[in-house]
Design an enzyme around this catalytic site. Structure first.
Site, mmCIF file in Angstrom:
data_model
loop_
_atom_site.group_PDB
_atom_site.id
_atom_site.type_symbol
_atom_site.label_atom_id
_atom_site.label_comp_id
_atom_site.label_asym_id
_atom_site.label_seq_id
_atom_site.Cartn_x
_atom_site.Cartn_y
_atom_site.Cartn_z
ATOM 1 N N HIS A 114 46.554 70.227 47.444
ATOM 2 C CA HIS A 114 46.209 71.251 46.438
ATOM 3 C C HIS A 114 46.885 72.593 46.698
ATOM 4 O O HIS A 114 46.389 73.624 46.262
ATOM 5 C CB HIS A 114 44.686 71.447 46.398
ATOM 6 C CG HIS A 114 43.958 70.301 45.750
ATOM 7 N ND1 HIS A 114 42.638 70.001 46.014
ATOM 8 C CD2 HIS A 114 44.369 69.382 44.845
ATOM 9 C CE1 HIS A 114 42.285 68.938 45.291
ATOM 10 N NE2 HIS A 114 43.308 68.541 44.588
ATOM 11 N N ASP A 160 43.139 76.332 53.122
ATOM 12 C CA ASP A 160 42.817 77.397 54.082
ATOM 13 C C ASP A 160 43.718 77.453 55.303
ATOM 14 O O ASP A 160 43.545 78.334 56.158
ATOM 15 C CB ASP A 160 41.345 77.280 54.519
ATOM 16 C CG ASP A 160 41.010 75.917 55.134
ATOM 17 O OD1 ASP A 160 41.926 75.244 55.657
ATOM 18 O OD2 ASP A 160 39.830 75.525 55.088
ATOM 19 N N GLY A 162 34.302 65.328 54.923
ATOM 20 C CA GLY A 162 33.860 66.523 54.209
ATOM 21 C C GLY A 162 34.369 66.674 52.792
ATOM 22 O O GLY A 162 34.711 67.773 52.379
ATOM 23 N N THR A 163 34.379 65.572 52.066
ATOM 24 C CA THR A 163 34.750 65.693 50.649
ATOM 25 C C THR A 163 33.732 64.947 49.791
ATOM 26 O O THR A 163 33.270 63.870 50.164
ATOM 27 C CB THR A 163 36.185 65.186 50.377
ATOM 28 O OG1 THR A 163 36.445 65.242 48.977
ATOM 29 C CG2 THR A 163 36.427 63.786 50.863
ATOM 30 N N ALA A 212 30.988 67.528 60.508
ATOM 31 C CA ALA A 212 32.279 67.167 61.098
ATOM 32 C C ALA A 212 32.472 67.823 62.462
ATOM 33 O O ALA A 212 32.987 67.199 63.395
ATOM 34 C CB ALA A 212 33.406 67.587 60.151
ATOM 35 N N GLU A 244 26.061 64.417 53.808
ATOM 36 C CA GLU A 244 25.456 63.803 52.609
ATOM 37 C C GLU A 244 26.329 62.636 52.161
ATOM 38 O O GLU A 244 27.541 62.688 52.322
ATOM 39 C CB GLU A 244 25.452 64.802 51.439
ATOM 40 C CG GLU A 244 24.831 66.143 51.724
ATOM 41 C CD GLU A 244 23.338 66.044 51.865
ATOM 42 O OE1 GLU A 244 22.761 65.085 51.320
ATOM 43 O OE2 GLU A 244 22.752 66.909 52.541
HETATM 44 P P1 NAD Z 1 33.313 69.839 47.672
HETATM 45 O O1 NAD Z 1 32.895 71.254 47.724
HETATM 46 O O2 NAD Z 1 33.276 69.121 46.375
HETATM 47 O O3 NAD Z 1 32.398 68.997 48.676
HETATM 48 C C1 NAD Z 1 32.182 69.387 50.001
HETATM 49 C C2 NAD Z 1 31.676 68.196 50.782
HETATM 50 O O4 NAD Z 1 31.587 68.571 52.147
HETATM 51 C C3 NAD Z 1 30.273 67.726 50.354
HETATM 52 O O5 NAD Z 1 30.301 66.314 50.234
HETATM 53 C C4 NAD Z 1 29.386 68.178 51.516
HETATM 54 O O6 NAD Z 1 28.277 67.305 51.715
HETATM 55 C C5 NAD Z 1 30.360 68.098 52.675
HETATM 56 N N1 NAD Z 1 30.036 68.941 53.829
HETATM 57 C C6 NAD Z 1 29.339 70.107 53.862
HETATM 58 N N2 NAD Z 1 29.263 70.569 55.123
HETATM 59 C C7 NAD Z 1 29.928 69.687 55.905
HETATM 60 C C8 NAD Z 1 30.210 69.606 57.296
HETATM 61 N N3 NAD Z 1 29.771 70.541 58.150
HETATM 62 N N4 NAD Z 1 30.919 68.547 57.765
HETATM 63 C C9 NAD Z 1 31.367 67.578 56.915
HETATM 64 N N5 NAD Z 1 31.120 67.608 55.580
HETATM 65 C C10 NAD Z 1 30.422 68.645 55.085
HETATM 66 O O7 NAD Z 1 34.747 69.777 48.345
HETATM 67 P P2 NAD Z 1 36.000 68.858 48.081
HETATM 68 O O8 NAD Z 1 35.567 67.453 47.922
HETATM 69 O O9 NAD Z 1 36.992 69.206 49.126
HETATM 70 O O10 NAD Z 1 36.601 69.253 46.655
HETATM 71 C C11 NAD Z 1 36.651 70.530 46.140
HETATM 72 C C12 NAD Z 1 37.924 71.297 46.135
HETATM 73 O O11 NAD Z 1 37.532 72.383 46.904
HETATM 74 C C13 NAD Z 1 39.164 70.895 46.838
HETATM 75 O O12 NAD Z 1 40.127 70.732 45.883
HETATM 76 C C14 NAD Z 1 39.585 72.139 47.667
HETATM 77 O O13 NAD Z 1 40.848 72.598 47.253
HETATM 78 C C15 NAD Z 1 38.627 73.172 47.280
HETATM 79 N N6 NAD Z 1 38.062 74.055 48.295
HETATM 80 C C16 NAD Z 1 38.709 74.271 49.454
HETATM 81 C C17 NAD Z 1 38.144 75.083 50.417
HETATM 82 C C18 NAD Z 1 38.913 75.309 51.678
HETATM 83 O O14 NAD Z 1 40.134 75.331 51.650
HETATM 84 N N7 NAD Z 1 38.235 75.434 52.800
HETATM 85 C C19 NAD Z 1 36.891 75.645 50.204
HETATM 86 C C20 NAD Z 1 36.236 75.410 48.976
HETATM 87 C C21 NAD Z 1 36.841 74.590 48.034
#
Ligand code: NAD
Length: 245
Positions: A120, A105, A189-190, A234, A217
């Site tokens: 990514h 993003d 946040g992953t 975060a 979580e």
């Molecule tokens: P994921 O969707 O698998 O997990 C998201 C994690 O963030 C969860 O563990 C959740 O509990 C946590 N979370 C939710 N709200 C939060 C907050 N306010 N503060 C901190 N943590 C919070 O995401 P991932 O592990 O990054 O893997 C998925 C893939 O998603 C990545 O490869 C990425 O490229 C892609 N993705 C990216 C975006 C983006 O660029 N913003 C958005 C969606 C998915």
């Protein structure tokens, strides 16, 4: 966050010699960009197949409007949040050496970070499925359905990594290098389920880094390699750490 956790966490960050942040979709959740998993995650509503390369090749015209809705329109309307700005401040102070992000993003760069490893890829560019040319995704190109290559007219694919695609070689090498030299590794946040990105924190742990984690979580790392788990959002926890440094 309790004082019992705040004190050791801030001590570790303050004394870090090579602090590296490893970020995922959760850091941008408070900017209004949905995560893939967890509460309000995209995969609760959509079939992850839309991000499979072979499926995209066959159904680009059907998938592009969805990608615009789910990613491009959402990301173009999003702003960095206090979590991104805290990391930018830490880089400016010389405290944070790099960010390895799974996000596409651009919000870390927009907050001011320069040392960002995009594991990514990103949404800024696209790659032609026919001639391989990389193109900046201007509004004009993005308006097409599907967007096409200005060089050869072939179908464009976003320059972010789809399921089944390799990680960009330079980012993969740099991420591994940074994970191995970090003495403090901050996972933010992953969920830790996307391979091979999910392996990077284990490299840091193996090389002796202290592992801290911020997430509302527990993730795949919590209770396994995480030394300090700061449970919460975060955008709330990072500014508190900053104020107490
Ligand atoms: P994921 O969707 O698998 O997990 C998201 C994690 O963030 C969860 O563990 C959740 O509990 C946590 N979370 C939710 N709200 C939060 C907050 N306010 N503060 C901190 N943590 C919070 O995401 P991932 O592990 O990054 O893997 C998925 C893939 O998603 C990545 O490869 C990425 O490229 C892609 N993705 C990216 C975006 C983006 O660029 N913003 C958005 C969606 C998915």
């Amino acid at each position: 966050m309790t004082d019992a956790k705040l004190r050791p966490a801030t001590d570790i960050i303050r004394q870090a010699k090579h602090l590296v942040a490893f970020t995922g979709a959760g850091i941008s959740a408070e900017s209004g960009i949905p995560t893939f998993r967890g509460e309000n995650g995209l995969w609760n509503q959509y079939d992850p197949r839309i991000l499979e390369l072979s499926y995209f090749r066959q159904h680009a015209e059907e998938i592009w409007p969805l990608l615009k809705d789910l990613f491009y329109n959402v990301i173009s309307g999003a702003e960095p949040n206090p979590a991104h700005y805290t990391l930018a401040e830490w880089e400016k102070q010389g405290l944070l050496k790099s960010i390895i992000t799974q996000n596409i993003d651009n919000l870390h760069q927009r907050a001011g970070n320069r040392h960002v490893i995009e594991y990514h890829g990103n949404t800024r560019d696209a790659v032609c499925l026919s001639c391989g040319e990389k193109t900046a995704l201007t509004e004009e190109i993005l308006a097409g359905n599907p967007p096409v290559c200005p060089v050869c007219g072939g179908i464009l694919k976003p320059d972010f990594v789809f399921f089944g695609e390799p990680i960009p070689a330079e980012a993969a090498a740099k991420a591994l290098e940074e994970s191995a030299v970090a003495d403090v590794y901050l996972i933010i946040g992953t969920s830790g389920v996307i391979y091979p990105a999910s392996l990077l924190p284990y490299e840091a742990k193996k090389a002796g880094a202290k592992i801290m984690e911020i997430n509302p979580e527990p993730s795949e790392y919590t209770g396994k390699i995480t030394d300090i788990f700061l449970q919460g959002k975060a955008g709330e926890i990072l500014p508190v750490l900053q104020q107490n440094l």
